[in-house]
Design a protein around this motif. Structure first.
Motif, PDB file in Angstrom:
ATOM      1  N   SER A 108      25.085 -69.864  45.475  1.00  0.00           N
ATOM      2  CA  SER A 108      26.532 -70.086  45.346  1.00  0.00           C
ATOM      3  C   SER A 108      27.038 -69.979  43.898  1.00  0.00           C
ATOM      4  O   SER A 108      28.158 -69.530  43.660  1.00  0.00           O
TER       5      SER A 108
ATOM      6  N   ARG B 262      27.483 -66.340  43.148  1.00  0.00           N
ATOM      7  CA  ARG B 262      28.678 -65.873  43.844  1.00  0.00           C
ATOM      8  C   ARG B 262      29.944 -66.311  43.087  1.00  0.00           C
ATOM      9  O   ARG B 262      30.859 -65.521  42.864  1.00  0.00           O
ATOM     10  N   ALA B 263      29.956 -67.586  42.692  1.00  0.00           N
ATOM     11  CA  ALA B 263      31.160 -68.130  42.044  1.00  0.00           C
ATOM     12  C   ALA B 263      31.460 -67.394  40.740  1.00  0.00           C
ATOM     13  O   ALA B 263      32.622 -67.161  40.405  1.00  0.00           O
TER      14      ALA B 263
ATOM     15  N   GLU C  65      31.895 -63.013  41.778  1.00  0.00           N
ATOM     16  CA  GLU C  65      32.838 -62.532  42.803  1.00  0.00           C
ATOM     17  C   GLU C  65      34.238 -62.238  42.250  1.00  0.00           C
ATOM     18  O   GLU C  65      34.804 -61.181  42.548  1.00  0.00           O
TER      19      GLU C  65
END
Ligand code: FES
Ligand code: FE2
Length: 414
Positions: A159, A162-163, A166
């Motif tokens: 995560s 991704r954070a 993205e």
């Protein structure tokens, strides 16, 4: 002394600011430890969503000893599986890519659904339970058009990655692209040499005449210092951010990945010999700002990237052995761009095809010299090779943590 301890001792005794000892670049046991502790345990960029747009589309990849297949299932989800049949272990998908309604093993036709379930195995007897023989899943995440896999049974949390990445990727809508061209080359050098070469542009001026027409070799661009104090870059970030494009330099706390947007030379817009766009149709229909330069993204140990206004280029690094590394380059354009109308393949690919080949030679010469018994690690330029120092710092810390962090047995790997 066992290899693990020898490697650890060598890491601990490393001279700061200097290259690694020869064994790190050539020893088969060190290579095996790299694979077991990094490539078999961490998140690896492996390909793009746009390579599997429809249910049944698949592509295959080999990560060390692990054959893996990536497939889009009937529900539209991208999945990854160990490409090893649950019957006698044959590779289920031998082709590099393709489309198939079901995954059918060519050996005895065991047939799997696109979600990995075993649907059919001929004459296996009444007590055979197909539900116990699904394809083994590989952890798979897709972010901003990039597919990452992790071979570990218990992967680290994705995560945070991704954070960070993205928002940078999202405006470029890379899920709405296609691969206009891809190339795979083999560089006869250890994967760390490929990365070390990539993380500096100290070598650019003498080796990359095509790239140097558009890509600035300044360490403030290629380095890892943040570069906010370079007025040209600060101005670039401000302009791009105002246009809705995340641009400032961001790096993960552990140094494993970084995103930043940099200007190209003299208002160039693309990596072409003229600096002009190679693709008439812009990559994303919501990115209308001109001269957005290049979004630079790396994620150790498998990818570095350049995302421009008209196309994007991804690079995938996979070791083949202690002194052989495969580098796959993909040129992405808008999915509706038409070859011969919106772009010319030669113009699109020329600069990086040449640059890749030049880098291959550099890495191979580097590997040659390091294999000499006379080799001893030399000092890096702190001004120009900060990126290499950062890469090695990441590698050394990462390996040290994995080798000393308790349970690093291979049984943790799927
Ligand atoms: S090994 Fe796959 S069906 Fe027999
Ligand atoms: Fe280079």
């Amino acid at each position: 002394m066992d290899m693990r301890n020898e490697l650890l001792r060598n890491l601990k005794n490393r001279k700061p600011g200097y290259g690694l000892e020869q064994a790190f670049y050539s020893d088969p046991d060190y290579y095996r430890l790299d694979m077991e502790n990094i490539f078999y345990r961490d998140w690896l960029f492996i390909g793009h969503d746009c390579e599997v747009t429809k249910p049944g589309n698949f592509f295959t990849v080999q990560v060390g000893d692990y054959p893996v297949v990536i497939v889009r299932d009937r529900q539209g989800q991208i999945r990854a599986f160990h490409n090893s049949c649950r019957h006698r272990g044959s590779r289920v998908c031998a082709a590099e890519r393709g489309t198939s309604a079901k995954l059918v093993c060519p050996y005895h036709q065991w047939t799997y659904e696109l979600d990995g379930r075993l649907l059919f195995a001929r004459q296996m007897g009444d007590d055979f339970d197909p539900s116990q023989h699904s394809l083994k899943p590989v952890h798979c995440e897709s972010v901003g058009g990039y597919i990452f896999i992790c071979l570990a049974q218990n992967p680290t949390d994705f995560s945070a990655t991704r954070a960070l990445i993205e928002p940078y990727l999202a405006p470029h809508k890379l899920t709405d692209t296609k691969v206009a061209y891809q190339s795979t080359i083999v560089e006869k050098g250890n994967w760390k040499l490929v990365w070390e070469n990539n993380r500096e542009c100290y070598h650019c001026v003498a080796n990359h005449p095509e790239l140097c027409k558009t890509f600035p070799e300044a360490p403030s661009v290629t380095g890892v210092q943040g570069a906010g104090d370079d007025p040209e870059i600060a101005e670039h970030w401000q302009r791009c951010e105002a246009a809705g494009l995340p641009s400032t330099f961001r790096m993960s706390d552990d140094g494993q990945y970084r995103a930043t947007r940099v200007p190209l030379l003299r208002d160039s817009e693309s990596y072409t010999m003229t600096g002009r766009r190679a693709v008439g149709k812009q990559l994303s229909d919501i990115v209308n700002e001109k001269r957005i330069g290049s979004l630079l993204l790396f994620h150790y140990p498998t990818t570095w990237n350049h995302i421009l206004g008209d196309h994007a280029i991804s690079f995938r690094v996979l070791p083949l052995g202690p002194d052989e590394t495969q580098v796959t380059t993909k040129w992405l354009v808008h999915k509706d761009a038409v070859e011969g109308v919106d772009y010319n393949l030669e113009e699109l690919t020329h600069v990086w095809t040449e640059t890749n080949d030049q880098d291959r030679r550099i890495v191979e010469e580097n590997a040659f010299g390091i294999r000499s018994p006379a080799y001893e690690p030399g000092p890096y330029s702190t001004e120009h090779e900060g990126g290499v120092l950062q890469f090695l710092e990441w590698y050394c810390r990462f390996m040290e943590e994995r080798l000393t962090g308790g349970d690093t047995r291979l049984s943790k790997v799927a």
